[in-house]
Enzyme design. Sequence first.
Site, short mmCIF file in Angstrom:
data_model
loop_
_atom_site.label_atom_id
_atom_site.label_comp_id
_atom_site.label_asym_id
_atom_site.label_seq_id
_atom_site.Cartn_x
_atom_site.Cartn_y
_atom_site.Cartn_z
N ARG A 142 0.82 -1.21 0.00
CA ARG A 142 0.00 0.00 0.00
C ARG A 142 0.86 1.27 0.00
O ARG A 142 0.33 2.37 0.14
CB ARG A 142 -0.93 0.01 1.22
CG ARG A 142 -2.09 -0.97 1.11
CD ARG A 142 -2.85 -1.15 2.43
NE ARG A 142 -3.09 0.08 3.13
CZ ARG A 142 -2.60 0.37 4.35
NH1 ARG A 142 -1.80 -0.48 4.97
NH2 ARG A 142 -2.90 1.50 4.93
N LYS A 143 2.15 1.11 -0.16
CA LYS A 143 3.06 2.28 -0.18
C LYS A 143 3.05 2.90 -1.57
O LYS A 143 4.03 2.83 -2.32
CB LYS A 143 4.46 1.85 0.24
CG LYS A 143 4.53 1.35 1.68
CD LYS A 143 5.91 0.84 2.03
CE LYS A 143 5.94 0.30 3.46
NZ LYS A 143 7.26 -0.28 3.82
#
Length: 276
Positions: free
Chosen positions: A131-132
Site C-alpha cells: 500500500r506504499k
Amino acid sequence: MDWEKVKNLVKMALKEDIGPGDITTEAVIPKDLKAVAFILAKEEGIIAGLEIAKLVFQTLDPKIIFKKLVKDGNRVKDGQKIAEIYGNARKILSAERTALNFLQRLSGIAALTNEFVQKVKPFKAKILDTRKTTPGLRLLEKYAVRTGGGKNHRLGLWDEILIKGNHVDLVGLKEAVKKAKELEKKVEVEARSLKEVKQALEAGADIIMLENMDLRIIKEGVRLIGKRALIEVSGGVNLDNVREIAKAGPDWISIGRLTHSVKSLDISLRIQLNKN
C-alpha cells in the site's frame, strides 16, 4: 480498471498543470496549426500506461489521433518509438507533460517489477506490491505492477485482513487473530520474530508475513510454518537478495519500493509540423 476513476484522475492532473491556460503555447503557436508528435523511449524498459496517455491527449481534444506502436507490457529499447500523435499542435503541447508524467512513472514501476520477477525465476515465490503508493494513484500504480508481471497485495484496508505489529502491540497477537476470524475472512499476521511466528500458527493464521528478518531467520520461519499457512516475506528486499529469499521457499515476496521509491522510465515527446 475503473475507467471513471482514471478519467477523474486525468482531469485533475490536467487542471493542475494547465490551470487557466497554457500561456506560452497560446502566445507562440498558431491556433489551428496541425502537428505530428512521437513518444520515444530514452532507455530500455517495460511500457505501462499507454491508454492513460491516450486519455490525457483526448481529454484535452477528442479529435487527437493517438496511435500506439507497442503494447503495455512490451519491452522497449533506447530510441524506440512508442506512439504517434496527430492533431492540433496547441493541444498536443499542453497535454504533453501530464501524459508523460503518467507514462514515465507507470513504466518505471512496470520495469522495476519485471526485474524482480525475472530474479525469482524458477522459484515459486510471487512478487507483490504494498500500500506504499502515491496518494490518489494506487489504482494506476497497482496496474503497472501487474503489467510488469507482479501481483497485487490488498488494494486498501477494506479488502483483506492484515494484522500488523501496531495492532499486536495494542491487543496482543492471539487476541487480534481471534477477533479478526469473526469476520470469516482469511487472516494474515505480520510476524516480527520467530516467537510471533509460533504464536500466529497457534492462533490459526492463514497467512504469515515474515517482516524485516534476515535470511537465516527467514529460512527458519519457512521451516517452522511448513504447509500450515501461506508464507510472505517483506522488508529489506532488494535486487541483490531477492533471489536468495525466493530460494528459501516463501509463497509471496512483497516489496514497497516497487511503488514508493521507483525511478521513472526516461520517455520524451518530439513534435513537428504535419504537412499532410
